[in-house]
Design a protein around this motif. Structure first.
Motif: not given
Lengths: 201, 191
Positions: B1-17, B19-26
């Motif tokens: 798997m390419a190095e680039e594809n192992r990472k998740f670009k959190l800050i590039q998500l749309p704001i609603v998604a 915030q939803k994702l971060m609210k699901m974190m502990d």
């Protein structure tokens, strides 16, 4: 009237017209075509409203060009529609802006999302764009779980988070891109200061 | 798997998604995330997660700063002395314990809005001025002063700008008469 007393009528099943299942055709931005059932489409608020507004008949679906989804590629759209078909007919959570803290990821969804993080990012992006509330819930939960027990250094790597310095440099670059003359003026100002002049004019 | 594809670009998500994702974190993971950068701390703050209470305890037996939540059991706690740590507890070492306490509590309060409770023993602390010069530590819900005799200098450092909303307990005697003016202010303001 009780069930026992209800009149019993023999029905000739062959005589009942069987309603044909309605399908719609969609095309991704890389020209891949998908046929998706009407029931599956209901999982996406955006697509559901779109097809309702279009008012297509079965003939229209066959004769007119597929509905183009410009922002999503075929690989991602395939996952989205697989998810919608699997969960068709299920209750759709009300999108009231609240976030469920406890989200169970069903086995099917877990297998579907066993993909690289680049594609997972696109899947969340698509679920948000197409307003598929439950797909957004499970995919966000999967990514949120990736943070568990990680140190800031590990989180930076997992979520590709820029440092303060990188953020600052990006901000400066964006400002310069907006106003290319700003850098020249700044350099000119610095040069004059070095030459001993206090005033820019 | 390419190095680039192992990472998740959190800050590039749309704001609603995002915030939803971060609210699901502990909450403890959000705290860790907030330490990654100023931007991430801002993003965590933007989630508007309410804390049930913030605690600062600086006594002979315990030195800790913690934040407690209603919706999630447990707390995030920073401690300043060695000893067995439980889940969601961190050990940190500041040469200046008062400055360290202020820095940690400021960060907790920045991320998670909620009332502050303070228990301190002034006789073991040397930099009270520095600690209580921070605006975030100048307003609390309850305050308890314990330990041995508190000097009027120490009390002045604590109460110079302090506003206490609910309860003040002063256990030790002072070596001089010291008027806790803010209590008078409070009494006057509440009639």
């Amino acid at each position: 009237m009780s069930v026992e007393n209800a009149p019993v009528v023999d029905v000739d099943e062959a005589a009942i017209p069987v309603e044909k299942k309605m399908y719609y055709r969609f095309e991704s931005n890389d020209k891949k075509e998908f046929r998706v059932s009407e029931l599956a489409i209901q999982q996406s608020e955006t697509l559901n409203r779109l097809v309702e507004a279009m008012g297509y008949t079965s003939e229209d679906v066959e004769n007119k060009p597929a509905i183009a989804i410009e922002n999503i590629d075929g690989k991602t759209l395939k996952l989205v529609f697989q998810w919608c078909e699997h969960h068709k007919g299920e209750a759709i959570p009300v999108d009231d802006g609240s976030v469920p803290k406890i989200v169970e990821i069903p086995e099917f969804d877990a297998k579907l999302m066993d993909i690289d993080n680049g594609l997972l990012f696109k899947l969340i992006w698509a679920a948000d764009y197409l307003n598929i509330v439950q797909l957004l819930n499970v995919s966000c939960k999967k990514v949120a779980n990736m943070a568990q027990g990680k140190t800031p250094a590990q989180l930076r790597r997992v979520y590709l988070l820029p440092s303060d310095e990188e953020d600052e440099a990006a901000k400066r670059a964006a400002q310069e891109a907006q106003d290319p003359r700003a850098r020249e003026v700044e350099e000119e100002f610095e040069e004059r200061k070095r030459q001993g002049g206090n005033s820019f004019f | 798997m390419a190095e680039e594809n192992r990472k998740f670009k959190l800050i590039q998500l749309p704001i609603v998604a995002r915030q939803k994702l971060m609210k699901m974190m502990d909450n403890v993971d959000l705290f860790e995330l907030s330490l990654c950068s100023i931007r991430m701390a801002r993003y965590v703050r933007a989630l508007r997660i309410e804390a049930e209470r913030h605690n600062i305890t600086l006594t002979k037996g315990q030195s800790s700063v913690s934040v407690h939540f209603r919706k999630q059991p447990g707390a995030i706690c920073e401690r300043y002395r060695n000893g067995p740590l439980s889940l969601n507890e961190y050990y940190c070492d500041y040469a200046n314990i008062e400055a360290g306490t202020a820095a940690v509590s400021k960060h907790f309060q920045y991320l998670f809005n909620g009332p502050l409770n303070i228990v301190i023993c002034p006789s073991i602390l040397r930099n009270l001025d520095e600690m209580f010069s921070e605006p975030e530590l100048q307003k609390c819900q309850t305050m308890e002063i314990c330990g041995s005799e508190a000097t009027s200098k120490a009390l002045r450092s604590i109460f110079r700008n302090m506003r206490i909303e609910k309860k003040l307990v002063v256990r030790p005697r002072t070596n001089q008469d010291y008027v806790i003016e803010q209590v008078w202010w409070k009494s006057k303001s509440t009639g």
